[in-house]
Design a protein around this motif. Structure first.
Motif, PDB file in Angstrom:
ATOM      1  N   MET A 151       1.166  -1.094  -0.233  1.00 19.88           N
ATOM      2  CA  MET A 151       0.027  -0.027   0.156  1.00 19.88           C
ATOM      3  C   MET A 151       1.124   1.296  -0.177  1.00 19.88           C
ATOM      4  N   ALA A 152       1.757   1.376   0.849  1.00 19.23           N
ATOM      5  CA  ALA A 152       2.895   2.768   0.967  1.00 19.23           C
ATOM      6  C   ALA A 152       3.526   2.608  -0.770  1.00 19.23           C
ATOM      7  N   GLU A 153       4.011   1.230  -0.784  1.00 16.85           N
ATOM      8  CA  GLU A 153       4.483   1.608  -2.696  1.00 16.85           C
ATOM      9  C   GLU A 153       3.274   1.596  -3.214  1.00 16.85           C
ATOM     10  N   TYR A 154       2.391   1.684  -3.397  1.00 20.47           N
ATOM     11  CA  TYR A 154       0.839   2.320  -4.683  1.00 20.47           C
ATOM     12  C   TYR A 154       1.127   3.407  -4.209  1.00 20.47           C
ATOM     13  N   LEU A 155       1.073   4.159  -2.701  1.00 21.49           N
ATOM     14  CA  LEU A 155       0.595   5.228  -2.723  1.00 21.49           C
ATOM     15  C   LEU A 155       1.836   6.178  -2.498  1.00 21.49           C
TER      16      LEU A 155
ATOM     17  N   LYS B 294       7.354   3.603   4.334  1.00 23.56           N
ATOM     18  CA  LYS B 294       6.443   2.782   5.435  1.00 23.56           C
ATOM     19  C   LYS B 294       6.137   3.353   6.058  1.00 23.56           C
ATOM     20  N   GLU B 295       6.650   4.047   6.884  1.00 20.17           N
ATOM     21  CA  GLU B 295       6.313   4.468   8.132  1.00 20.17           C
ATOM     22  C   GLU B 295       5.479   5.763   8.201  1.00 20.17           C
ATOM     23  N   ILE B 296       5.820   6.344   7.405  1.00 17.95           N
ATOM     24  CA  ILE B 296       4.675   7.423   6.976  1.00 17.95           C
ATOM     25  C   ILE B 296       2.902   6.344   6.808  1.00 17.95           C
ATOM     26  N   TYR B 297       2.896   5.883   5.608  1.00 18.39           N
ATOM     27  CA  TYR B 297       1.972   4.818   5.445  1.00 18.39           C
ATOM     28  C   TYR B 297       1.431   4.157   7.392  1.00 18.39           C
TER      29      TYR B 297
ATOM     30  N   SER C  67       1.522  15.963  -2.814  1.00 24.68           N
ATOM     31  CA  SER C  67       1.335  15.657  -3.470  1.00 24.68           C
ATOM     32  C   SER C  67       0.587  13.879  -3.517  1.00 24.68           C
ATOM     33  N   HIS C  68      -0.302  14.298  -5.005  1.00 25.59           N
ATOM     34  CA  HIS C  68      -0.635  12.726  -4.530  1.00 25.59           C
ATOM     35  C   HIS C  68      -0.765  11.973  -6.163  1.00 25.59           C
ATOM     36  N   PRO C  69      -1.252  10.364  -6.405  1.00 27.90           N
ATOM     37  CA  PRO C  69      -1.769  10.224  -8.065  1.00 27.90           C
ATOM     38  C   PRO C  69      -2.440  11.052  -8.153  1.00 27.90           C
TER      39      PRO C  69
END
Length: 186
Positions: free
Chosen positions: A28-32, A36-39, A130-132
């Motif tokens: 999920m972190a990779e997708y976003l 990993k820590e932020i997620y 930022s976001h996809p």
């Protein structure tokens, strides 16, 4: 305190749906495109999830964003009406107040918000994110300074901007007055 409880409720729904979908925290972190820590902070409710990231989480989990925000599944599939001032309010980031305009419609292709931005103290720049995806903003009231990828653009009432939201961006209310804009996140 109520805001912190709401953040924790949303975080809990995200975690539960991610686990039910058998998606790892790492995936999920990779997708976003976040660490990993932020997620993990998002899922623990120790860091507020930006609306744009929440939109992407909903897309990945194949649920409507309203499900994450309210815990209720949207049911409308022909149309939905949101009366003035009656959209689900979401205070996702300290500098912005969001009002979701179509939370009851199922399988939306975009999220629609009225965003209110209060002026900041002189000389204080807003935090960027930022976001996809892509974003469209239309100024309803006041003036905004839009920061996007090393650019600063002034928008006045009636002006709009469409941009690639993968780039760092932020909005700042101008002239010491609150600004409102319609945001469409796709």
């Amino acid at each position: 305190m109520i805001m912190q409880e709401k953040i924790k409720e949303i975080a809990s729904r995200v975690r539960e749906l991610r686990e039910l979908s058998e998606i790892s925290v790492e995936k999920m972190a990779e997708y976003l495109q976040v660490s990993k820590e932020i997620y993990e902070k998002y899922e623990n409710g120790t860091e507020d999830i930006p609306a744009s990231i929440l939109f992407e989480i909903a897309h990945r989990l194949q649920v409507d964003m309203a499900t994450l925000l309210t815990g209720e599944e949207p049911r409308m599939n022909v149309f939905t009406v949101t009366r003035s001032g009656k959209g689900v309010s979401v205070e996702r980031r300290e500098q912005y107040r969001y009002q979701n305009l179509a939370e009851k419609f199922i399988h939306k292709k975009a999220e629609f918000f009225i965003v209110t931005v209060d002026p900041k103290p002189q000389g204080t720049k807003p935090d960027t994110n930022s976001h996809p995806g892509q974003e469209f903003n239309y100024v309803l009231e006041g003036s905004l300074k839009v920061y996007i990828h090393h650019n600063e653009i002034i928008l006045n009432e009636g002006d709009s901007i469409y941009f690639d939201s993968n780039y760092q961006h932020a909005m700042e209310a101008m002239n010491g007055k609150t600004a409102k804009f319609l945001a469409v996140i796709m």
